[in-house]
Every structure is written in structure tokens, then in C-alpha cells.
Design a protein around this motif. Structure first.
Motif, short mmCIF file in Angstrom:
data_model
loop_
_atom_site.label_atom_id
_atom_site.label_comp_id
_atom_site.label_asym_id
_atom_site.label_seq_id
_atom_site.Cartn_x
_atom_site.Cartn_y
_atom_site.Cartn_z
N PRO A 1 38.48 37.81 24.24
CA PRO A 1 39.46 37.21 23.35
C PRO A 1 39.55 35.71 23.58
O PRO A 1 39.25 35.22 24.67
N ASP A 2 39.96 34.96 22.55
CA ASP A 2 40.11 33.51 22.70
C ASP A 2 41.16 33.19 23.75
O ASP A 2 40.99 32.26 24.55
N ASP A 3 42.24 33.94 23.74
CA ASP A 3 43.29 33.76 24.74
C ASP A 3 43.06 34.81 25.85
O ASP A 3 43.15 36.01 25.60
N ILE A 4 42.74 34.33 27.03
CA ILE A 4 42.37 35.25 28.11
C ILE A 4 43.60 35.86 28.80
O ILE A 4 43.47 36.80 29.59
N SER A 5 44.80 35.36 28.48
CA SER A 5 45.97 35.79 29.24
C SER A 5 46.24 37.31 29.18
O SER A 5 46.58 37.90 30.22
N PRO A 6 46.06 37.99 28.03
CA PRO A 6 46.28 39.44 28.09
C PRO A 6 45.25 40.16 28.97
O PRO A 6 45.55 41.23 29.52
N VAL A 7 44.07 39.57 29.12
CA VAL A 7 43.07 40.16 30.02
C VAL A 7 43.55 40.04 31.47
O VAL A 7 43.46 40.99 32.26
N ILE A 8 44.13 38.87 31.78
CA ILE A 8 44.65 38.66 33.14
C ILE A 8 45.80 39.65 33.42
O ILE A 8 45.88 40.25 34.50
N ASP A 9 46.64 39.85 32.41
CA ASP A 9 47.73 40.82 32.57
C ASP A 9 47.18 42.22 32.82
O ASP A 9 47.69 42.96 33.67
N LEU A 10 46.15 42.60 32.06
CA LEU A 10 45.54 43.92 32.26
C LEU A 10 44.95 44.04 33.66
O LEU A 10 45.13 45.06 34.33
N ILE A 11 44.24 43.00 34.10
CA ILE A 11 43.65 43.04 35.45
C ILE A 11 44.76 43.22 36.49
O ILE A 11 44.64 44.03 37.41
N HIS A 12 45.86 42.49 36.31
CA HIS A 12 46.97 42.61 37.25
C HIS A 12 47.51 44.04 37.27
O HIS A 12 47.70 44.64 38.35
N GLU A 13 47.70 44.61 36.11
CA GLU A 13 48.25 45.97 36.03
C GLU A 13 47.30 46.96 36.69
O GLU A 13 47.72 47.85 37.44
N ARG A 14 45.99 46.81 36.44
CA ARG A 14 45.02 47.75 37.03
C ARG A 14 44.92 47.54 38.55
O ARG A 14 44.69 48.49 39.29
N CYS A 15 45.07 46.29 38.99
CA CYS A 15 45.07 46.05 40.45
C CYS A 15 46.28 46.74 41.09
O CYS A 15 46.17 47.29 42.19
N GLU A 16 47.39 46.72 40.38
CA GLU A 16 48.58 47.42 40.90
C GLU A 16 48.30 48.91 41.04
O GLU A 16 48.74 49.55 42.00
N ARG A 17 47.57 49.46 40.10
CA ARG A 17 47.20 50.89 40.22
C ARG A 17 46.29 51.11 41.41
O ARG A 17 46.45 52.08 42.15
N LEU A 18 45.35 50.22 41.60
CA LEU A 18 44.42 50.37 42.74
C LEU A 18 45.17 50.24 44.07
O LEU A 18 44.82 50.90 45.06
N ARG A 19 46.19 49.41 44.06
CA ARG A 19 47.03 49.25 45.26
C ARG A 19 47.64 50.58 45.68
O ARG A 19 47.92 50.81 46.87
N GLY A 20 47.87 51.48 44.70
CA GLY A 20 48.39 52.81 45.01
C GLY A 20 47.44 53.64 45.87
O GLY A 20 47.82 54.67 46.44
N TYR A 21 46.19 53.20 45.98
CA TYR A 21 45.19 53.94 46.78
C TYR A 21 44.94 53.32 48.15
O TYR A 21 44.14 53.84 48.90
N GLY A 22 45.61 52.21 48.43
CA GLY A 22 45.42 51.63 49.77
C GLY A 22 45.37 50.11 49.73
O GLY A 22 45.91 49.47 48.84
N VAL A 23 44.69 49.55 50.72
CA VAL A 23 44.61 48.10 50.84
C VAL A 23 43.59 47.57 49.82
O VAL A 23 42.44 48.03 49.78
N PHE A 24 44.02 46.63 49.01
CA PHE A 24 43.15 46.14 47.94
C PHE A 24 43.33 44.64 47.76
O PHE A 24 44.05 44.18 46.88
N ASN A 25 42.68 43.88 48.61
CA ASN A 25 42.59 42.43 48.43
C ASN A 25 41.25 42.18 47.75
O ASN A 25 40.22 42.69 48.21
N MET A 26 41.26 41.40 46.72
CA MET A 26 39.99 41.22 46.01
C MET A 26 39.85 39.83 45.42
O MET A 26 40.83 39.13 45.16
N LEU A 27 38.59 39.44 45.21
CA LEU A 27 38.23 38.22 44.48
C LEU A 27 37.32 38.63 43.33
O LEU A 27 36.43 39.47 43.51
#
Lengths: 265, 265
Positions: free
Chosen positions: A151-177
């Protein structure tokens, strides 16, 4: 566990100084003997090096240390294996193409094996056997599913990544780059710290090696460089810890997260 | 145009000798100054190096020449740009994941721009701007579309690749090397020659550099190594040209194509 190192800059910058410190933790001052890898973006291209050998013994690591490769975005990782054997295909950063961009990803932490049953892979499959690569394949598949085109505006992608990272956090330690070439996206559930170097530049001393750099001699006044790592790499500099659950996005060396927050207001 | 080099072996083998010859053509004895790349498989993992600099000037190329990396399958390429500027993302080999395997691809030739309109990309997108990467993305998407999972018998996949290569041939010169980790797949429309080294091993002399190897001292009796290149790399050895329109598959250093032909009879 493992250690992460990332860089975002507004001018092509080498990461030799920070990489020298990180390398020492790969079997020297640290126990991360199970391989290392690094990805340097150059435009949309990415130059990646992976080696299942300890970084302190690695000829390629020495080459990178001695022949500066300049880049705007770098992601590096040294591994202490928990899930998955010590082999090339289990070595971070992992790379996949989405939207005609090479996305690279490195992870520090360990995830509950429940994720293999509970998260469905859509487009990408792991080549190796780490929980990290599985999580990356899932995350990128989620982005692709929601955004088949960039998308031209990347911000909703960043929001999605944040939400999915929060889900991954439910499985343990998840620091990522994570990066697609211009953005350095960092997510923290336990340990990540960052530091921005800009004028007036000073001196820094590595924690893991007897090495001092005076950045005055290495930079111009307009340079801005952010380094992010599992643990601070230098004495004498004000590292900022990333908060737990925080997603931080750097572009051109600057913390760009506010842009997304601002757009949401 | 460009030059291709591939290797298939039954024991991990370094490609230093052949690579030394190829490197000379990257700005020394040949005009291919627009970058080079090489992919070494190690199990399912792949270690790839890309550099848009001429190979004769490249520090990484010298590292590879001096520090042997052993592998069963190697694909290498030196570039003389026709379509697409000289930059990292336009440097072969290109790599994408399919079925949890890292597929790598390098191309020699030039394709009519009609292909951009006439061939539909399904899953993979080019990161760079070469006709070669476009063709690879299309080819791999065709495989994925027909075979969402890796079949136990790979022969129908090979047939599909051959058929799609024949279509690509309709757009111009299309010599290519392709691998998923165990197979080295070669397709020729103009120039490719291969050579199998096995016991009794003899001496070989590079065409492009003053260098002789006596393989007796480098090998054991059970070693089988096939090298394939745009132009023969050595004097004193019986290189076999690949026929135009022929798809050849090597596995463990042996020409495996007969297996597919045999199964079709």
C-alpha cells in the motif's frame, strides 16, 4: 538464546565497530557459538552472509570486519541454538520476497511448540527447523494475505505487524528485527536497546573488545545512525531500552514510529 | 551476455579451480564486468554471495578463491549487463523459496520484452529489473501452481520445467542453471558445456589463468564431480556441449536425465 544487532542510517554507513563487539559474543565473551549471519541492504538488494561456525572463528566474519560494507539498513544475529540443529539453513537472518522486496528477519527468544499447530502458514515455508523461521514465514504470510500489494501508506502494515507480534509474544520470548530494505522494524518482549548517534559525535568504547572509536573522524554533521542490539554494545553512550510489547520503526536512522501514531490520531 | 558455472558432486567439493578461471572472465580475460554471484548449497541451506563489482576486483571473490567452501551443488554467474542496471538486486543467482527449499537460478542470454506482457507472474515478484529474474519468478510460479507440494516423484516437475523453458526459448537466448539443493538442472539454447571428473583423475589446465591442478592429489577414487559452464574452462579435458533445447539434470555429479526419459518410455 541469541543476540540481535540492527542498524538504520541516513547515509551508507559501515557497521564494523558494532559488529566487532557482537562477534566477540559469538564464542568469545559470549556463548553464542552456533552460527551467525548478517544482511546488508543496498538499495532494494540485500547482501547476506550466513555461517554455522562461531563468529570469532569465521573467515567471512573477519572479512566483514576488515572490509567495510556500507549500508542504510543492516540486520545481524549470532545464535545459541535451542530449537533446531546447528546448520546453515537454521542460521538467521532469514530472507523471503514479498511485493518485490527482500524481507529479512532475525529473532531472539524461544517459542512454545504450540505455534506449529495453532498458526497456519499461507505462502511461505521454513527451509530449516527453527521456531524463528516458522514465526517469520507465518508473519510474512499474514502481511501478504492482508496486503497482496504494497500500500502507498505503510502504516496499516506496521499496525498489522505489531498485532501479529503480540500474538507471537503469547508463545514466549519474541524479540525480533525485520526489514524490507528501507525500514528497520524492531519488536521487543524482553531485551532490546537502541542508540542514535548524531552530531555532536563523541567517542565510544566497546564492551566486548578493547576498541575505541571517535565518531567525529568517521562522520559528517548530517549523519544519523541508529544501532539496536539485545544488550548495549558500548560504554559511555546513552542506550535506550525498548519497552516490552513495543514495536519501533526506524527509517534513515530516525525513530519513525511517531509517524504511524500521528496518522492514527 | 553473461557466463554461467555450475557444479554437481557426490561428495562435498570445492569449486576454487573452476571459479578461478571464471573470475578471470569478470573483467580480466572476459568482458563480464557487471557483477558476479555464487550460491553454494550445504544440505538444504544455501550460502550465497553477490557483488555488483567485477569479480577480478572483488574482495569476496578472492575470499572464496582462497578459502574453499565445499558443496554438492554450486551455481555461479558473472554478468555483462544488457537488461537492468548494474546493482546488487540485478546480480544473479536469484533465490526464492518453494516447498521449503531454496531455489537458485542464473541465466545467460537476453529475452524479448514481450515476455513482460505475455507471461503472468503468480506468486513471485522480481526485486530487480532484469529479464532473467522475471523469467525465474514466472518459472517458479508455474512449478508452484502445478505442484503446490513437492511430489515424491520429481520427474513430472522436470518435464514441466523443460516445457516452460521451451516457452522461454521463444523469447530469445535462454541458457540457465537451476537448483533446489540436490539437483542441478541445466537448460541450453545456445552455449553450455559440461565435463564429469571421476577416477582415473588426471591433470587439467585452466584456459583463463596460468593454473594446473592434478586432481589425483585432490580426490578419492569414489569422487564424481560434474562442472558445467558457458564455455569450457580447461584445456586437456573432454567437455561435452549441451544440445540446443536440451534439459540436463545432474544429481551427485551424475547426469540423471536418463531416469526421467526412462520413466517416460
Amino acid at each position: 538464546m541469541c543476540e540481535l544487532l540492527g542498524m538504520s542510517a541516513n547515509v551508507p554507513t559501515d557497521i564494523c565497530f558494532s559488529f566487532s563487539g557482537l562477534m566477540q559474543r559469538g564464542g568469545g565473551t559470549g556463548p553464542h557459538r552456533d552460527g551467525w549471519g548478517i544482511a546488508f541492504y543496498d538499495g532494494k538488494g540485500v547482501r547476506a552472509f550466513h555461517d554455522p561456525k562461531p563468529s570469532i572463528d569465521s573467515e567471512i566474519a573477519h572479512l566483514i570486519k576488515e572490509h567495510p560494507i556500507k549500508s542504510l539498513v543492516v540486520i545481524s544475529h549470532i545464535r545459541q541454538a535451542n530449537v533446531g540443529s546447528v546448520c546453515l539453513e537454521n542460521t538467521h537472518p532469514f530472507i523471503r520476497e514479498l511485493w518485490g522486496y527482500s524481507w529479512s528477519f532475525a529473532h531472539n527468544g524461544q517459542l512454545d511448540p504450540r505455534l506449529y499447530d495453532e498458526l497456519t502458514l499461507r505462502f511461505y515455508r521454513p527451509v530449516g527447523t527453527t521456531d524463528s523461521e516458522f514465526a517469520f514465514c507465518w508473519l510474512l504470510g499474514e502481511i501478504r494475505d492482508a496486503f497482496p500489494e504494497r500500500p502507498d501508506d505503510i502504516s496499516p502494515v506496521i499496525d498489522l505487524i505489531h498485532e501479529r507480534c503480540e500474538r507471537l509474544r503469547g508463545y514466549g520470548v519474541f524479540n525480533m528485527l525485520l526489514s524490507e530494505s528501507s525500514l528497520l522494524i524492531a519488536y521487543c518482549t524482553s531485551k532490546l536497546s537502541w542508540l542514535t548517534r548524531r552530531t555532536p559525535f563523541g567517542q565510544a568504547r566497546l564492551m566486548d573488545e578493547d576498541m575505541i572509536v571517535d565518531f567525529c573522524h568517521e562522520t559528517t554533521d548530517s549523519d544519523i545512525v541508529t544501532v539496536i542490539a539485545t544488550e548495549p554494545l558500548t560504554h559511555d553512550e546513552p542506550w535506550t531500552p525498548v519497552k516490552k510489547g513495543q514495536l519501533t520503526v526506524f527509517k534513515g536512522g530516525i525513530d519513525a514510529e511517531y509517524r504511524y501514531s500521528a496518522q492514527q490520531e
